[in-house]
Scaffold this motif. Structure first.
Motif: not given
Ligand code: BGC
Length: 387
Positions: A345-347, A10-15, A163-164, A358-359
């Motif tokens: 968003d992962t927090t 997720l960390a990379t996907a978030m970017t 979650y979206a 989440s998106f």
């Protein structure tokens, strides 16, 4: 896929997804995100050449069935959410089982059971009560069916994969900021009177809306520039069961007769959404003769936009359900293809078993000055819809 693996991905996907924004068209994860994803989660993509990729992708999604569980047809927005999802999923080649549950939790549970038994490969669920789906989703988990929480987070179950939604806290801050700007609260002397109408306590979103607005408005209450005459400020006191117009209306009727029948003006009605705003507007029409207050809302339902045009509601938050549906359809494809799933968003959204990746789409506010551009020019409504 385990949560641990997920969080690395997720960390990379978030970017990647932050650059795109909600409804952006970049489908594939950024190149530098791919290796991590392919190692653990999507071996097919790793080996696929550019030419082979579409075929592999089609195979992963072809003939797959998606269950879409919506809460109720009573509120306009869920009809739009459901039909947008159905249309976009079908256009992407999926079979769709779309169900509405008349705001009845047991009905929603049986609908989800049927989706599981009926061979759905992914479930997309806008829950009625976020805490009531744990048992049925255990069955989904045991059957290996991924679950996407749609718009409302599903609580206390680790069967939810993603979650979206729209940024729910931001919905509240936009309502609060609208009030601050419209009354120039930082400079005006006041005091201004305000009453608050919140959402359903079983909906995890409701507190986010409330907190977003109240975090901005509370300092004005504390300094006495905003006065809540009813004294009802806490979320539990202002909540509206089932988001029902009638419930919001009868509570506001009581508040008006107890606190404003003496001719005191009511300056602000902070309402979390349009169905509750409508209740407040009905109560005002029948029981109040003072200066008309600022009234906030959310969803840009037709009835409320008409009221906005008629000067009976000041603003609403526009959540373009086409955009959310597009994001979720993309998520479904990414899950089925074993690709990195776009999240930004992962927090924020911990459902009691951990943070659910989440998106968050961005909501915007609409009022009399910009509604034509936002709602008509975008094709969301036609002029005739608003007549
Ligand atoms: C949604 C709002 C809606 C409310 C009532 C919330 O979960 O986010 O858009 O107004 O439910 O249906």
């Amino acid at each position: 896929m385990s949560r641990k693996v997920l969080s690395v991905l997720l960390a990379t996907a978030m970017t990647a997804s932050l650059l795109v924004g909600c409804g952006g068209s970049a489908a594939a994860p950024a190149a530098d995100a791919a290796p991590a994803a392919t190692e653990e989660a999507a071996p097919a993509a790793d080996a696929a050449t550019e030419e082979a990729a579409p075929a592999a992708a089609d195979e992963a999604t072809a003939g797959k069935k998606v269950g879409v569980a919506m809460p109720t047809k009573d509120l306009q927005r869920w009809n739009q959410d459901g039909s947008n999802m159905e249309e976009q999923l079908k256009a992407a080649g999926y079979e769709v089982d779309l169900q509405y549950a008349s705001n009845d939790v047991q009905t929603q549970v049986s609908q989800i059971e049927n989706m599981i038994n009926g061979g759905c490969n992914v479930l997309v669920i806008a829950s009625i009560d976020g805490e009531s789906l744990g048992t049925v989703l255990e069955t989904a988990k045991a059957a290996g069916i991924p679950v996407i929480a749609y718009d409302r987070l599903i609580m206390k179950t680790d069967a939810v994969s993603y979650y979206a939604t729209f940024d729910n806290y931001m919905v509240g801050t936009k309502q609060g900021q609208y009030i601050i700007d419209t009354l120039d609260l930082n400079n005006a002397a006041g005091p201004f009177t305000m009453e608050v109408t919140g959402g359903d306590p079983g909906d995890n979103n409701a507190k986010f809306f409330y907190n977003g607005a109240m975090d901005l408005l509370k300092p004005f209450i504390d300094e006495g520039k905003i006065v809540v005459k009813s004294g009802q400020v806490d979320f539990e006191q202002v909540a509206t069961a089932s988001w029902a117009t009638e419930n919001a209306q009868s509570r506001m009727e009581n508040i008006l007769s107890t606190n404003y029948a003496d001719g005191t003006d009511l300056d602000i009605c902070l309402c979390s959404n349009d169905s509750t705003a409508l209740g407040v507007e009905n109560a005002l029409a029948a029981n109040y003769k003072g200066k008309y207050p600022i009234i906030t809302g959310q969803d840009c339902d037709v009835a409320n936009v008409k009221n906005m045009i008629d000067g009976k509601q000041s603003m609403s938050i526009f959540k373009d359900t086409r955009t959310l549906a597009a994001q979720v359809v993309k998520m479904v494809g990414q899950i089925l293809k074993g690709e990195t799933v776009d999240v930004n968003d992962t927090t924020t959204y911990d459902n009691g078993t951990g943070v659910i990746p989440s998106f968050l789409c961005e909501p915007v506010f609409a009022d009399i000055n910009n509604y034509k551009e936002i709602l008509l020019d975008s094709g969301y409504y036609t002029e005739a819809d608003l007549q």
